[in-house]
Design a protein around this motif. Structure first.
Motif, short mmCIF file in Angstrom:
data_model
loop_
_atom_site.label_atom_id
_atom_site.label_comp_id
_atom_site.label_asym_id
_atom_site.label_seq_id
_atom_site.Cartn_x
_atom_site.Cartn_y
_atom_site.Cartn_z
N GLY A 57 0.87 -1.08 0.03
CA GLY A 57 -0.16 -0.21 -0.08
C GLY A 57 0.52 0.70 0.12
O GLY A 57 0.47 2.60 0.24
N GLN A 58 2.26 1.25 0.04
CA GLN A 58 2.93 1.87 -0.19
C GLN A 58 3.00 2.61 -1.34
O GLN A 58 2.85 2.88 -2.16
N ASP A 59 3.73 3.90 -1.65
CA ASP A 59 3.55 4.97 -2.90
C ASP A 59 5.09 4.52 -3.30
O ASP A 59 5.77 4.08 -2.73
N MET A 60 5.13 4.57 -4.95
CA MET A 60 6.01 3.68 -5.79
C MET A 60 6.41 4.55 -5.95
O MET A 60 7.17 4.55 -7.02
N THR A 61 6.42 5.93 -6.84
CA THR A 61 6.77 7.12 -6.89
C THR A 61 8.57 6.92 -6.73
O THR A 61 8.42 7.23 -5.75
N LEU A 76 -10.84 -5.77 -7.72
CA LEU A 76 -11.39 -7.13 -6.85
C LEU A 76 -12.24 -7.80 -7.24
O LEU A 76 -12.55 -9.18 -7.40
N ARG A 77 -13.18 -7.61 -7.64
CA ARG A 77 -14.73 -7.67 -7.71
C ARG A 77 -14.67 -8.46 -8.68
O ARG A 77 -15.56 -9.09 -8.60
N GLU A 78 -14.21 -8.50 -9.42
CA GLU A 78 -14.05 -9.00 -11.39
C GLU A 78 -13.82 -9.93 -10.59
O GLU A 78 -14.70 -11.09 -11.25
N LYS A 124 -5.72 -15.81 -9.32
CA LYS A 124 -5.43 -15.17 -10.44
C LYS A 124 -5.41 -13.07 -9.72
O LYS A 124 -4.34 -12.45 -10.24
N ILE A 125 -5.90 -13.00 -9.56
CA ILE A 125 -6.36 -11.44 -9.26
C ILE A 125 -6.66 -11.92 -8.08
O ILE A 125 -7.61 -12.02 -6.89
N ASN A 126 -5.48 -10.74 -7.00
CA ASN A 126 -6.00 -10.52 -5.26
C ASN A 126 -5.64 -9.69 -5.05
O ASN A 126 -4.78 -8.91 -5.22
N ALA A 127 -5.29 -9.62 -3.36
CA ALA A 127 -4.59 -8.94 -2.56
C ALA A 127 -3.28 -8.64 -2.55
O ALA A 127 -2.57 -7.55 -2.81
N SER A 128 -2.66 -10.43 -3.00
CA SER A 128 -1.20 -9.66 -3.06
C SER A 128 -0.99 -9.35 -4.90
O SER A 128 0.77 -9.29 -4.66
#
Lengths: 828, 310
Positions: free
Chosen positions: A354-358, A421-423, A432-436
């Motif tokens: 959740g950190q900023d990646m700029t 995440l809804r998808e 294949k699509i999750n919080a990780s």
């Protein structure tokens, strides 16, 4: 108000290349389509199926179909050619064209190779295959006629098209095609003898051929560069040419070792996708450029490469990206496509925790955009979130201020990730699509959210006019107007489409009306899903893209082409068009017929049949008195949310037969809402036939009378708002593929530092209350003049001076003129 | 006294810090000759007809139970003496061509509406500004309004001309984060001439406000050609601020704008500033420089001859 933004800080090299690009047709070199044929009489090079989603092109099909063979060059095919699978033939043919027949041009001063990539190639079909395909497309009940009639009758448009995905470029940069070829070999070895003789073996062999294409092209460029270097007198340029040659001896076969090699590898790999698909770029997107190029950037910094040189390398890529437009350089800009080709890349956004990646490269990319603009490609999209750094926001606002509108789109992570995440839940692909991994999403084309490198995200393939369901409700599944064949202006016979939901004049309550509307929404989603399925089948049968398949995870493992369902993730977006027009129409029916009883249902239907003519008072009431979406009015916005949930839920019910791809909802900012305004009949919201429909998730033009914050709040609510059981944190997002939202702000918001800070804060607040993607425009003189001409559409336009404000449209013509005059005065 | 709200301005960026919603209250005890919001002066409601919106359907004429509305050659006239604000014509008009200025809303309803933009206030350090008219004259309404806003963590500002007994304002101060306080003219006679009231009470109240630790104060001085735009006036106000209100956060000199003519016309009035030209940037800058000599936090904003800000 400012002047038109000018490019700046460009080195002589880049300035020359940029100017050269803008010379357009007068350039001695260009990247116009080069056409290659097998030379057989039945050979076809133009694949109109790819353009079924672009109604503006329907009239040109014949021209292209007949025109291309006349300018095509012949490539001699080997005797065994037709013993191969279609994929093997295509792989061989495209490779042959790209490595042996396309000239190896290198522009003066250019730091990257890979110039001629717009090609049309033979479809490589046997006569028999061609006949089968022709029947599917051009037969009496063929797809072409059905697609055109479907559009002419106001349902929308659809067709399996190319591009619109993010290939796994990061793997090529870090491991090279060497790794891909190893994977292919492993996969091939694991096949049984029978499988090798079958489709799987043929597919992997095709992909192997395709994988050799970039490596062989790189070798040829390397050799050519050596010759150029030998003849080069300028010492600096000579050194550059030698290094470029060395670069191409390394990449894209091997991993890249620094930024220069990484960008070279990226460009060559990317441009060949467009060659492979015979499609100049729409939506072939780069993903998170500032993230996966960062290690190479750091290496180059370590090795002492100057910032200026790094920018030059990137800016060379910018110029290369723009040469896609050369495709139709002599037939006008881009076939009426108004939004550009959309090779999109992302900057910033959150990371795994959740950190900023700029990073420094994010800012360098923003500098490149700033220095190069105005320029169309590649399209930048900046990802913002709750913890976006002030420095980034400040830089963005500065760029908006200087450009009189953002030279990029803004994407909002929290709402976007909620959608993805809804998808995952809806399509059962949570593995294949999750919080990780959802944080690593990126956008495609304009603002369509997608996963990266493994997602066949067909984001523009289906465009559905939701408003059609209102019409079907009003006339028991039939038609409110006489529809015409747009090409010949010939009327179609009237037709009953959907089920008869009963006589609407007998509906006692709005709930009955809405229940009928629901049925018709179900019908139109099913109808368009079925039509689309046919085109997906044709593509799967005849149109393999073995090179692209190398770059999408899943295809090698499954030995299946990306056009046949090889990708790990497969989605087809149903883009909901005319959303606000639909919501406002329902609100108007409720208001006019049921709540206020201004007219009867029969009177309303009659008025709509007459395009409101003779019913101007009723039309005015519909327009001005009925509630509207976009004003932060909870009741109206609840209707919007309900309609959104309804049609979005419907899309999850469908998968394609040929590729097992899941349909999903989205709202793209394309231009169909303009053209289809002439197709669809008058609507209960007060709109006449011929007037524009609403755009993507935006409120109807001029309906947002309560200003930008209310407009934003409405959009957030329509997408599902925020609740205890959110899809990501407390955010709900019914539209995983994204919701395009455009807002026009007054220049006063960027006039000084204090106000720029307010705009930065405004963007932060958008992450809380708004949607997934925002385009910011800054009001200009042309808008004011238009507002004077069409006051009804600009009721929300405020004139502000400290301590005073008034609506522009209500201050009288003289004052309007004065303000416009002053603005023009300021402009020069 | 009934409280009428003239207008709600969302995403206001000109009335205090951050992104705000400004609530304009009706009724003012000053009658400034240059007033930009003349529809806010009266404590009662106004009804008027907007010609450019009218489609000539005559709905208003036929619906009015008091026969207050007449039509002649496409021109609608509303007899204000007969109108009892039953709102039937407003509801009936398909074009929204009849407007009533002044709506009644409960504090609870208003708070609910104002809270909708909380995310924008929070992100920007903004909030709600109560303006007018003279908002403070509605203190009985303002008190619970400000209390409820504070309870919900909203930054509050009150925009006032300061012409009333100080204890009224005092009641509101505990729930007010910022006062936007107008000081228009240092000369009592001229103040009376231009605004219809003497300035004694206004400056006394300002001095009392200056002694308090909170809330924060921004002074605002409208710079009106031929009225408040003199060196003497600026120097006079500057001296007053320096001596009595040294801790203010900001002093804004706001240049005159001439955009209110249409508003006067709708009210059936002629505006004496209709043809007055805007001030020049040079003039504003020189007045501001003068102000800054005494009060460092002076600044200027607003329209000048070379620019109207949109």
């Amino acid at each position: 108000m400012g002047k038109v933004k000018q490019p700046k800080n460009l080195t002589p090299r880049i300035e020359w290349l940029r100017n050269y690009f803008f010379e357009g047709v007068s350039r001695p070199w260009n990247n116009e389509y080069k056409v290659f044929t097998t030379g057989e009489e039945h050979d076809e090079m133009y694949n109109e199926l790819t353009y079924y989603i672009v109604p503006e092109t329907y009239t040109f099909f014949g021209t292209f179909q007949n025109g291309l063979p006349q300018i095509a060059r012949r490539i001699e095919i080997p005797d065994c050619f037709y013993g191969w699978s279609i994929a093997e033939r295509r792989a061989w043919f495209v490779k042959e064209a790209m490595t042996k027949h396309v000239p190896l041009d290198i522009l003066p001063g250019d730091l990257l190779c890979g110039a001629n990539f717009n090609i049309f190639t033979s479809q490589c079909l046997t006569k028999k295959e061609k006949k089968r395909r022709d029947k599917a497309l051009y037969g009496k009940d063929g797809l072409r006629a059905e697609t055109i009639e479907f559009h002419d009758r106001g349902f929308g448009n659809c067709g399996a098209t190319s591009g619109h995905l993010i290939p796994d470029y990061a793997t090529i940069l870090s491991k090279g095609f060497k790794y891909v070829i190893e994977q292919l070999d492993t996969s091939y070895e694991s096949l049984s003898e029978k499988q090798r003789k079958g489709a799987a073996g043929a597919q992997l062999r095709a992909m192997k051929t395709a994988a050799e294409m970039p490596c062989e092209l790189a070798k040829r460029y390397a050799a050519r560069l050596k010759i150029l270097a030998a003849n080069e007198k300028d010492r600096v340029r000579k050194a550059e040419l030698i290094q470029m040659s060395l670069n191409l001896e390394v990449v894209p076969f091997n991993p890249a070792r620094d930024l220069w090699q990484a960008v070279q590898s990226l460009w060559l790999t990317h441009m060949l996708v467009m060659s492979d698909e015979n499609y100049p770029g729409p939506g072939v997107s780069f993903g998170r450029l500032d993230q996966y190029l960062y290690p190479y950037y750091l290496k180059s910094v370590d090795q002492g490469m100057t910032e200026e040189f790094m920018k030059e390398i990137l800016e060379c890529m910018w110029v290369h990206c723009n040469t896609v437009y050369d495709a139709q350089i002599k037939v006008g800009a881009n076939q009426g496509i108004t939004a550009g080709f959309g090779q999109l890349f992302m900057i910033s956004g959150i990371g795994d925790k959740g950190q900023d990646m700029t990073n420094e490269l994010s800012y360098m990319l923003l500098d490149v955009i700033d220095d190069m603009s105005p320029i169309l490609e590649p399209k930048p999209n900046v990802r913002l979130h709750k913890n976006s750094p002030d420095k980034l926001l400040k830089r963005i606002v500065e760029m908006i201020a200087e450009s009189q509108g953002a030279p990029f789109l803004l994407n909002f992570d929290e709402r976007s990730m909620a959608g993805l995440l809804r998808e995952a839940k809806k399509s059962g692909c949570e593995d294949k699509i999750n919080a990780s991994n959802v944080w690593n999403y990126a956008s495609v084309g304009c603002m369509e959210n997608s996963m990266v490198g493994n997602d066949r995200s067909s984001t523009v393939d289906i465009n559905l006019n939701l408003l059609k369901a209102v019409e079907l409700t009003l006339v028991r599944g039939g038609e409110l107007r006489e529809y015409k064949d747009m090409l010949w202006n010939k009327p179609y016979p009237p037709k009953k489409h959907s089920e008869d939901t009963g006589d609407p004049t007998k509906f006692a309550t709005f709930e009955e009306f809405y229940a009928a509307f629901e049925k018709h929404i179900r019908y139109i989603v099913r109808k368009i899903a079925e039509l689309y399925d046919k085109s997906d089948c044709v593509r799967a049968d005849f149109q393999p893209t073995p090179y692209l398949s190398l770059l999408i995870k899943g295809c090698i493992e499954k030995a299946l082409d990306v056009t046949q369902g090889g990708a790990e993730l497969r989605f087809i977006t149903v883009e909901g068009v005319t959303f606000a027009s639909t919501v406002d129409s329902l609100l108007a029916v409720k208001y006019l017929v049921y709540d206020k009883k201004v007219c009867t249902m029969a009177e309303l239907i009659e008025a709509l049949k007459n395009n409101w003519e003779g019913n101007e008072k009723l039309q005015a009431i519909a327009k001005n008195k009925a509630p509207k979406y976009g004003r932060d009015d909870d009741d109206a916005d609840e209707m919007a949310r309900k309609v959104m949930e309804l049609w979005a839920e419907e899309t999850w019910k469908y998968k394609t037969a040929a590729t097992d791809a899941q349909l999903r909802p989205g709202m793209l900012s394309w231009n169909y809402w303009v053209g289809d305004g002439y197709v669809l009949p008058a609507s209960p919201d007060g709109r006449k036939n011929g007037q524009f429909l609403s755009n993507a998730v935006c409120p109807c033009n001029g309906a947002d009378t309560k200003g930008p914050t209310s407009n934003i709040n409405s959009v957030g609510k329509a997408l599902g708002g925020r609740t205890e059981n959110g899809d990501y944190m407390d955010y709900i997002n019914y539209l995983p593929n994204g919701a395009s939202h455009t807002i026009t702000l007054s220049p006063s918001l960027v006039r000084d530092d204090a106000h720029k800070d307010k705009l930065a804060a405004f963007l932060k607040a958008y992450t809380e209350n708004g949607g997934t993607a925002l385009q910011i425009n800054i009001l200009d003189v042309d808008t004011l003049i238009d507002a004077q001409k069409h006051p009804a559409e600009y009721r929300h336009l405020l004139v502000r001076v400290t301590g005073y404000n008034a609506y522009f449209t209500s201050i009288g013509r003289e004052l309007q003129n004065e303000i416009i005059a002053r603005e023009i005065h300021n402009k020069f | 006294m009934r409280t009428y709200i003239l207008d709600l301005q969302k995403m206001s960026t000109e009335d205090g810090p951050g992104i705000r919603t400004t609530v304009f209250f009706k009724g003012c005890n000053l009658k400034c000759a240059w007033c930009h919001n003349p529809e806010s002066i009266a404590f009662y409601r106004h009804i008027y007809w907007l010609e450019e919106r009218c489609m000539g359907c005559q709905s208003c004429v036929s619906i009015c139970p008091k026969k207050a509305i007449t039509s002649e050659n496409g021109i609608i006239s509303i007899d204000a003496r007969l109108c009892d604000f039953c709102m039937k014509c407003v509801e009936e008009c398909p074009m929204n061509a009849i407007e009533v200025k002044g709506m009644e809303t409960s504090v609870e309803e208003l708070v609910k509406e104002l809270m909708k933009d909380k995310a924008f206030y929070d992100a920007s350090g903004g909030g709600v500004t109560l303006s007018g008219g003279e908002a403070v004259l509605n203190w009985e309404y303002l008190l619970p309004l400000l209390q409820q806003l504070k309870q919900r963590g909203v930054h509050t500002a009150v925009d006032t001309a300061g012409c009333y007994p100080f204890p009224i304002l005092q009641k509101l101060l505990p729930y007010t984060d910022l006062i936007l306080y107008d000081l228009k003219h240092i000369d009592n006679v001229l103040h009376n001439e231009f605004t219809g009231v003497e300035n004694t009470l206004i400056f006394q109240n300002a001095a009392r406000l200056g002694k308090l630790k909170s809330p924060k104060v921004w002074i605002r001085t409208p710079i009106i050609p031929g009225a408040t735009d003199t060196k003497e006036n600026i120097i006079g106000i500057a001296k007053f601020i320096k001596e009595n209100m040294p801790d203010i956060e900001r002093w804004e000199l706001i240049s005159f704008n001439n955009l209110a003519g249409q508003k006067y016309k709708l009210l059936g009035k002629e505006w004496q500033y209709k043809d007055v030209e805007l001030l020049t940037r040079t003039k504003m800058e020189s007045l501001c420089a003068l102000a800054k000599k005494q009060v460092k936090k002076a600044m200027w904003s607003g329209a000048t001859k070379s620019e109207v800000t949109l």
